[in-house]
Scaffold this motif. Sequence first.
Motif, PDB file in Angstrom:
ATOM      1  N   PHE A  75       0.636  -1.695  -0.417  1.00  0.00           N
ATOM      2  CA  PHE A  75      -0.155   0.346  -0.178  1.00  0.00           C
ATOM      3  C   PHE A  75       0.686   1.258  -0.157  1.00  0.00           C
ATOM      4  CE2 PHE A  75      -2.445  -3.043   1.762  1.00  0.00           C
ATOM      5  CZ  PHE A  75      -4.243  -3.038   1.145  1.00  0.00           C
ATOM      6  N   LYS A  76       0.555   2.348  -0.590  1.00  0.00           N
ATOM      7  CA  LYS A  76       1.263   3.794  -0.475  1.00  0.00           C
ATOM      8  C   LYS A  76       1.311   4.234   0.986  1.00  0.00           C
ATOM      9  CE  LYS A  76       0.872   8.469  -2.224  1.00  0.00           C
ATOM     10  NZ  LYS A  76       0.775   9.095  -0.363  1.00  0.00           N
ATOM     11  N   GLU A  77      -0.052   3.824   1.994  1.00  0.00           N
ATOM     12  CA  GLU A  77       0.012   4.353   3.587  1.00  0.00           C
ATOM     13  C   GLU A  77       2.051   3.369   4.051  1.00  0.00           C
ATOM     14  OE1 GLU A  77      -4.234   4.464   2.312  1.00  0.00           O
ATOM     15  OE2 GLU A  77      -1.908   3.616   1.570  1.00  0.00           O
ATOM     16  N   PRO A 194      -1.737   4.116   8.577  1.00  0.00           N
ATOM     17  CA  PRO A 194      -3.599   4.589   8.873  1.00  0.00           C
ATOM     18  C   PRO A 194      -4.620   3.969   9.085  1.00  0.00           C
ATOM     19  CG  PRO A 194      -2.151   5.660   7.256  1.00  0.00           C
ATOM     20  CD  PRO A 194      -1.052   5.070   7.571  1.00  0.00           C
ATOM     21  N   LEU A 195      -3.948   2.677   7.659  1.00  0.00           N
ATOM     22  CA  LEU A 195      -4.910   1.600   7.520  1.00  0.00           C
ATOM     23  C   LEU A 195      -5.828   1.479   8.777  1.00  0.00           C
ATOM     24  CD1 LEU A 195      -3.819   0.256   4.045  1.00  0.00           C
ATOM     25  CD2 LEU A 195      -5.359   1.593   4.572  1.00  0.00           C
ATOM     26  N   HIS A 196      -4.408   1.412  10.223  1.00  0.00           N
ATOM     27  CA  HIS A 196      -4.900   0.226  11.186  1.00  0.00           C
ATOM     28  C   HIS A 196      -6.510   0.749  11.367  1.00  0.00           C
ATOM     29  CE1 HIS A 196      -1.885  -1.886  11.393  1.00  0.00           C
ATOM     30  NE2 HIS A 196      -0.230  -1.396  11.440  1.00  0.00           N
ATOM     31  N   SER A 202      -3.706  -5.723  10.182  1.00  0.00           N
ATOM     32  CA  SER A 202      -2.115  -6.774   9.224  1.00  0.00           C
ATOM     33  C   SER A 202      -2.315  -6.418   8.500  1.00  0.00           C
ATOM     34  CB  SER A 202      -2.545  -8.409  10.204  1.00  0.00           C
ATOM     35  OG  SER A 202      -1.081  -9.177   9.185  1.00  0.00           O
ATOM     36  N   ILE A 203      -1.536  -6.145   7.870  1.00  0.00           N
ATOM     37  CA  ILE A 203      -1.539  -4.619   6.349  1.00  0.00           C
ATOM     38  C   ILE A 203       0.508  -5.852   5.902  1.00  0.00           C
ATOM     39  CG2 ILE A 203      -0.962  -2.897   5.136  1.00  0.00           C
ATOM     40  CD1 ILE A 203      -1.502  -1.862   8.837  1.00  0.00           C
ATOM     41  N   GLY A 204      -0.672  -6.148   4.419  1.00  0.00           N
ATOM     42  CA  GLY A 204       0.919  -7.219   3.928  1.00  0.00           C
ATOM     43  C   GLY A 204       0.836  -6.551   2.153  1.00  0.00           C
ATOM     44  N   CYS A 205       0.362  -7.771   1.074  1.00  0.00           N
ATOM     45  CA  CYS A 205       0.382  -7.025  -0.179  1.00  0.00           C
ATOM     46  C   CYS A 205      -1.221  -6.302  -0.144  1.00  0.00           C
ATOM     47  CB  CYS A 205       1.021  -7.650  -1.415  1.00  0.00           C
ATOM     48  SG  CYS A 205       2.543  -8.284  -0.892  1.00  0.00           S
TER      49      CYS A 205
END
Length: 241
Positions: A75-77, A194-196, A202-205
């Motif tokens: 992600f851009k974030e 900020p996606l949290h 949990s942030i991946g692709c």
Amino acid sequence: MSYLYKEMQNEDYAILNSKLKSRDSIDILRFAHETYGKNLVYACSFGAEAMVMLDLLSKVQKDAQILFLDTDFHFKETYDLIEKVKQRYPHMKIKLAKSSLTPEEQENQFGAKLWLTNPDQCCQIRKLDVLEREMAPFDAWLSGLRREQSPTRANTEFINQDNRFKKVKICPLIHWTEEEIWMYIELHRLPYNPLHDQHYPSIGCTYCTKPVMPGQDNRSGRWQGNQKTECGLHAPTKGEK
């Protein structure tokens, strides 16, 4: 005794973890730094746990070596957060490591949308192969795994025998709860993705990460529609519990 993967037996890990079981996260990071020095790397995801780990690590080893597996699909974030981390911890050596295959080359060889047709192979190409290559010079690596994150991580120790990469894997945050992670972030005003705040625990692709609704498992947003819950970096290998 030596704490190298090739010289340690199962009982050595048990003895070492028994000695360290009452220590806190900073103590584990000090042990890691004093034991491995420049032969230690932190494989960082830049998730919430990573923000805590980076801040703790900065108190022990300001010039720590940080490795991020840049799949080209983040992600851009996430990329924006990495820039903020570089500004906050200017002495840390942050490396964005990529696959030897570009996304276009991968598509030509394996077909379009490999993350859908064969997500394990996609992770192998863009993560596992890259980590194996980049960790070759090191003896040990740090990870932000916590026991409460998932059943596959419930038995994680401070010091772990990593049979997949033939390294010692050190996990200083195993006893932290999610609440404690966020309390630390807020108390120290740490930057975070900020996606949290948009239900992404949990942030991946981008292609393999979806928001998680209240009551759902925190890992349920990863690889939806598959039985897959781990990219393979932390999945137990033969001989591991």
